[in-house]
Design an enzyme around this catalytic site. Structure first.
Site, PDB file in Angstrom:
ATOM      1  N   LYS A   7     -13.210  14.359  -5.337  1.00  0.00           N
ATOM      2  CA  LYS A   7     -14.341  14.580  -4.439  1.00  0.00           C
ATOM      3  C   LYS A   7     -14.559  16.074  -4.272  1.00  0.00           C
ATOM      4  O   LYS A   7     -13.621  16.810  -3.971  1.00  0.00           O
ATOM      5  CB  LYS A   7     -13.983  13.992  -3.067  1.00  0.00           C
ATOM      6  CG  LYS A   7     -15.026  13.044  -2.508  1.00  0.00           C
ATOM      7  CD  LYS A   7     -14.637  12.620  -1.118  1.00  0.00           C
ATOM      8  CE  LYS A   7     -14.539  11.120  -1.033  1.00  0.00           C
ATOM      9  NZ  LYS A   7     -14.227  10.614   0.288  1.00  0.00           N
TER      10      LYS A   7
ATOM     11  N   HIS B 240       0.817  -1.215   0.000  1.00  0.00           N
ATOM     12  CA  HIS B 240       0.000   0.000   0.000  1.00  0.00           C
ATOM     13  C   HIS B 240       0.855   1.271   0.000  1.00  0.00           C
ATOM     14  O   HIS B 240       0.544   2.227  -0.704  1.00  0.00           O
ATOM     15  CB  HIS B 240      -0.960   0.002   1.187  1.00  0.00           C
ATOM     16  CG  HIS B 240      -1.859   1.191   1.173  1.00  0.00           C
ATOM     17  ND1 HIS B 240      -2.786   1.395   0.173  1.00  0.00           N
ATOM     18  CD2 HIS B 240      -1.945   2.264   1.984  1.00  0.00           C
ATOM     19  CE1 HIS B 240      -3.409   2.533   0.392  1.00  0.00           C
ATOM     20  NE2 HIS B 240      -2.919   3.080   1.482  1.00  0.00           N
TER      21      HIS B 240
HETATM   22  C1  R5P Z   1      -6.846   3.354   0.447  1.00  0.00           C
HETATM   23  O1  R5P Z   1      -5.955   4.160   0.502  1.00  0.00           O
HETATM   24  C2  R5P Z   1      -6.849   2.171  -0.463  1.00  0.00           C
HETATM   25  O2  R5P Z   1      -6.069   2.382  -1.593  1.00  0.00           O
HETATM   26  C3  R5P Z   1      -8.260   1.815  -0.858  1.00  0.00           C
HETATM   27  O3  R5P Z   1      -8.789   2.893  -1.628  1.00  0.00           O
HETATM   28  C4  R5P Z   1      -9.115   1.590   0.343  1.00  0.00           C
HETATM   29  O4  R5P Z   1      -8.513   0.692   1.196  1.00  0.00           O
HETATM   30  C5  R5P Z   1     -10.475   1.081  -0.083  1.00  0.00           C
HETATM   31  O5  R5P Z   1     -11.243   0.913   1.070  1.00  0.00           O
HETATM   32  P1  R5P Z   1     -12.777   0.590   0.996  1.00  0.00           P
HETATM   33  O6  R5P Z   1     -12.978  -0.541   0.037  1.00  0.00           O
HETATM   34  O7  R5P Z   1     -13.113   0.209   2.418  1.00  0.00           O
HETATM   35  O8  R5P Z   1     -13.497   1.811   0.579  1.00  0.00           O
END
Ligand code: R5P
Length: 280
Positions: free
Chosen positions: A181, A119
């Protein structure tokens, strides 16, 4: 050289072994009556590829036990999905840098460590051994190409994932953008592509992780309002907690695909070939 894995990464491990023209090691996993984990590996070599995604706390403990069972400083560790990497810094005093804690712990007792679309790349510096981080952007792009969508628009859910969307889109020379956003009021936000228009287009939202699916479900609703024809979702790590897959389907996502860094029913892209190439 042989491949050994935790329970949650056994399919990917077998695919890596096949790509490396070697075999997997049989491991028996059980628990003590108090719930503590136990494992017994059959004849590990001196030169093992240890594969384990940190998908949850049990998987983490199992990986630690496996590294210890293999017990050779020439073993190489593959962490296809590194959980805890999102807590990569101390946001408030008193918090742990969880990614550092995990990296320090897992990096002990192996020669090197390979991750896939970690990440945050800066987490790699917390390993005390040499690291390589692979990306499956190209593989996701090739999968989209095989789906023969009509001139898809590849969208990142935020600007942080734009480079990933660009690399996915390179497979077919497709348009790419990121969602932005805009706060319309205290309670209302709008999400729309920053530069391009989604109307009448097949949109593929790509991300490293889908966790709750909340980000993509919200984006899909807004893209449909803006006239998108179909919205698809593709990610590397299908964390898919709770009812995330159903949540996405209920919000009109036509198809959801992820890789086998986390083994899921929708893992239709394999990281095996790329990992095997990097290990050769
Ligand atoms: C965040 O920084 C990651 O890259 C994803 O965008 C995030 O983990 C997605 O989370 P969720 O599916 O809970 O919206």
């Amino acid at each position: 050289m042989k491949v050994i894995s935790t329970e949650r990464s056994q399919i990917l491990a077998a695919r890596i072994a096949e790509a490396l023209n070697t075999t997997v090691v049989d491991v028996k996993f059980t628990r003590f009556p108090d719930g503590e984990q136990y494992l017994l590996a059959q004849k590990p070599d001196d030169d093992m590829i240890i594969v384990g995604s940190v998908v949850d706390n049990d998987a983490l403990v199992q990986l630690l036990l496996l590294i210890d069972a293999c017990d050779s400083a020439t073993n190489r560790l593959v962490i296809p999905y590194m959980g805890y990497a999102r807590q990569d810094k101390r946001f408030y005093e008193g918090e742990p840098i969880s990614a550092r804690a995990i990296a320090h712990t897992l990096g002990r007792g192996v020669e090197s460590c390979l991750t896939v679309n970690i990440h945050e790349k800066n987490v790699l510096k917390y390993f005390d051994v040499p690291t390589t981080n692979l990306t499956l952007a190209r593989d996701i792009g090739e999968y989209i190409e095989s789906a023969a969508l009509n001139d898809p628009l590849v969208l990142a859910p935020d600007d942080g994932a734009l480079a990933f969307a660009r690399d996915v889109a390179a497979a077919g020379n497709w348009d790419f953008d990121h969602l932005e956003k805009t706060r319309l009021s205290g309670v209302e936000v709008k999400m729309a592509p920053k530069k391009l228009c989604a109307a009448s287009r097949s949109v593929v939202i790509v991300d490293d992780i889908i966790s709750t699916g909340g980000t993509i479900a919200t984006a899909a609703g807004m893209l449909y309002q803006q006239g998108a024809e179909h919205v698809y979702a593709a990610c590397v790590h299908g964390v898919l907690i709770g009812g995330a897959y159903a949540h996405l389907k209920a919000n009109g996502i036509r198809d959801i695909v992820c890789s086998d860094t986390i083994e899921r029913g929708c893992s239709r892209i394999s990281a095996a070939a790329r990992i095997a190439d990097a290990l050769k």
